[in-house]
Scaffold this motif. Sequence first.
Motif, mmCIF file in Angstrom:
data_model
loop_
_atom_site.group_PDB
_atom_site.id
_atom_site.type_symbol
_atom_site.label_atom_id
_atom_site.label_comp_id
_atom_site.label_asym_id
_atom_site.label_seq_id
_atom_site.Cartn_x
_atom_site.Cartn_y
_atom_site.Cartn_z
ATOM 1 N N TYR A 241 -4.661 -5.331 8.450
ATOM 2 C CA TYR A 241 -4.595 -4.209 9.370
ATOM 3 C C TYR A 241 -4.818 -4.654 10.808
ATOM 4 C CZ TYR A 241 -5.289 -1.350 5.164
ATOM 5 O OH TYR A 241 -5.177 -0.769 3.933
ATOM 6 N N CYS A 242 -4.037 -4.101 11.705
ATOM 7 C CA CYS A 242 -4.226 -4.300 13.134
ATOM 8 C C CYS A 242 -5.169 -3.227 13.671
ATOM 9 C CB CYS A 242 -2.877 -4.229 13.843
ATOM 10 S SG CYS A 242 -2.929 -4.570 15.610
ATOM 11 N N HIS A 243 -6.010 -3.589 14.638
ATOM 12 C CA HIS A 243 -6.982 -2.667 15.198
ATOM 13 C C HIS A 243 -7.058 -2.848 16.705
ATOM 14 C CE1 HIS A 243 -11.239 -1.500 16.243
ATOM 15 N NE2 HIS A 243 -10.802 -0.400 15.646
ATOM 16 N N ALA A 244 -7.223 -1.735 17.413
ATOM 17 C CA ALA A 244 -7.354 -1.762 18.867
ATOM 18 C C ALA A 244 -8.480 -0.844 19.295
ATOM 19 C CB ALA A 244 -6.050 -1.329 19.533
ATOM 20 N N VAL A 245 -9.285 -1.298 20.246
ATOM 21 C CA VAL A 245 -10.364 -0.478 20.777
ATOM 22 C C VAL A 245 -10.541 -0.807 22.256
ATOM 23 C CG1 VAL A 245 -12.164 -2.134 20.123
ATOM 24 C CG2 VAL A 245 -12.748 0.284 20.432
ATOM 25 N N ALA A 246 -10.758 0.228 23.057
ATOM 26 C CA ALA A 246 -10.880 0.030 24.496
ATOM 27 C C ALA A 246 -12.222 -0.581 24.872
ATOM 28 C CB ALA A 246 -10.686 1.359 25.230
ATOM 29 N N ILE A 247 -13.276 -0.109 24.216
ATOM 30 C CA ILE A 247 -14.628 -0.572 24.496
ATOM 31 C C ILE A 247 -15.325 -0.854 23.176
ATOM 32 C CG2 ILE A 247 -16.842 -0.033 25.575
ATOM 33 C CD1 ILE A 247 -15.359 1.954 27.359
ATOM 34 N N ILE A 248 -15.833 -2.054 23.015
ATOM 35 C CA ILE A 248 -16.553 -2.403 21.801
ATOM 36 C C ILE A 248 -17.803 -1.537 21.700
ATOM 37 C CG2 ILE A 248 -17.806 -4.216 20.590
ATOM 38 C CD1 ILE A 248 -15.920 -6.222 21.845
ATOM 39 N N GLY A 249 -17.944 -0.855 20.575
ATOM 40 C CA GLY A 249 -19.057 0.058 20.381
ATOM 41 C C GLY A 249 -18.821 1.442 20.939
ATOM 42 N N GLY B 11 -3.555 0.369 12.414
ATOM 43 C CA GLY B 11 -2.210 0.387 11.877
ATOM 44 C C GLY B 11 -2.227 0.752 10.406
ATOM 45 N N GLN B 12 -1.033 0.866 9.814
ATOM 46 C CA GLN B 12 -0.920 1.242 8.408
ATOM 47 C C GLN B 12 -1.164 0.073 7.466
ATOM 48 O OE1 GLN B 12 -0.797 4.176 7.258
ATOM 49 N NE2 GLN B 12 0.516 5.524 8.453
ATOM 50 N N GLY B 13 -1.059 -1.135 7.962
ATOM 51 C CA GLY B 13 -1.311 -2.314 7.160
ATOM 52 C C GLY B 13 -0.038 -2.950 6.637
ATOM 53 N N THR B 14 -0.122 -4.242 6.366
ATOM 54 C CA THR B 14 0.982 -4.988 5.767
ATOM 55 C C THR B 14 0.425 -5.896 4.675
ATOM 56 O OG1 THR B 14 2.883 -6.438 6.241
ATOM 57 C CG2 THR B 14 0.865 -6.850 7.499
ATOM 58 N N GLN B 15 1.090 -5.921 3.532
ATOM 59 C CA GLN B 15 0.608 -6.663 2.373
ATOM 60 C C GLN B 15 0.932 -8.145 2.497
ATOM 61 O OE1 GLN B 15 -1.070 -5.528 -0.601
ATOM 62 N NE2 GLN B 15 -1.299 -7.755 -0.858
ATOM 63 N N VAL B 16 -0.073 -8.972 2.269
ATOM 64 C CA VAL B 16 0.096 -10.420 2.185
ATOM 65 C C VAL B 16 -0.339 -10.862 0.798
ATOM 66 C CG1 VAL B 16 -0.685 -12.666 3.033
ATOM 67 C CG2 VAL B 16 -0.212 -10.812 4.648
ATOM 68 N N HIS C 2 -9.381 -4.541 23.357
ATOM 69 C CA HIS C 2 -9.780 -5.588 22.426
ATOM 70 C C HIS C 2 -8.961 -5.392 21.150
ATOM 71 C CE1 HIS C 2 -13.061 -6.301 25.182
ATOM 72 N NE2 HIS C 2 -13.480 -5.060 25.022
ATOM 73 N N MET C 3 -8.305 -6.451 20.691
ATOM 74 C CA MET C 3 -7.418 -6.378 19.537
ATOM 75 C C MET C 3 -7.961 -7.224 18.396
ATOM 76 S SD MET C 3 -5.108 -4.400 20.875
ATOM 77 C CE MET C 3 -3.953 -4.435 19.504
ATOM 78 N N GLY C 4 -7.775 -6.734 17.180
ATOM 79 C CA GLY C 4 -8.273 -7.469 16.038
ATOM 80 C C GLY C 4 -7.414 -7.314 14.806
ATOM 81 N N TRP C 5 -7.582 -8.252 13.891
ATOM 82 C CA TRP C 5 -6.963 -8.194 12.571
ATOM 83 C C TRP C 5 -8.070 -8.115 11.525
ATOM 84 C CZ3 TRP C 5 -1.908 -7.552 11.480
ATOM 85 C CH2 TRP C 5 -0.977 -7.857 12.476
ATOM 86 N N TYR C 6 -7.930 -7.172 10.607
ATOM 87 C CA TYR C 6 -8.827 -7.000 9.480
ATOM 88 C C TYR C 6 -8.029 -7.114 8.193
ATOM 89 C CZ TYR C 6 -12.341 -5.092 12.714
ATOM 90 O OH TYR C 6 -13.254 -4.916 13.726
#
Length: 118
Positions: A94-102, A109-114, A33-37
């Motif tokens: 920030y990009c985020h990855a997790v195999a199983i939610i919870g 990731g280290q993050g990128t400035q917008v 599961h991939m996400g952006w924060y």
Amino acid sequence: QVQLVESGGGLVQPGGSLRLSCAASRRIVSSYHMGWYRQAPGKQRTLVARITRSGTMNYADSVKGRFTISRDNAKNTVYLQMNSLKPEDTAVYYCHAVAIIGGGDGYWGQGTQVTVSS
């Protein structure tokens, strides 16, 4: 271990567009599961968008209709297309990855400035 590297951030005028990329060191984009924060100075890190293993997309109300999350499994990369940008979108993304939610904290990731400013 998984390393995530974000790119594509920068300075853009209000109403403009940017596309963020998140490249993974292992072939996990199709199975995690991939996400952006995002996190602005003095504020909490919050979920912007996510795409599940099955391909379901979810968005924060503040970006719904303006942002689109997608993935390219062949390139092992996740994208965040950001349109109609507003000054309040200014943050480190920030990009985020997790195999199983919870199932754990996953990988960040280290993050990128917008920065959205005229």
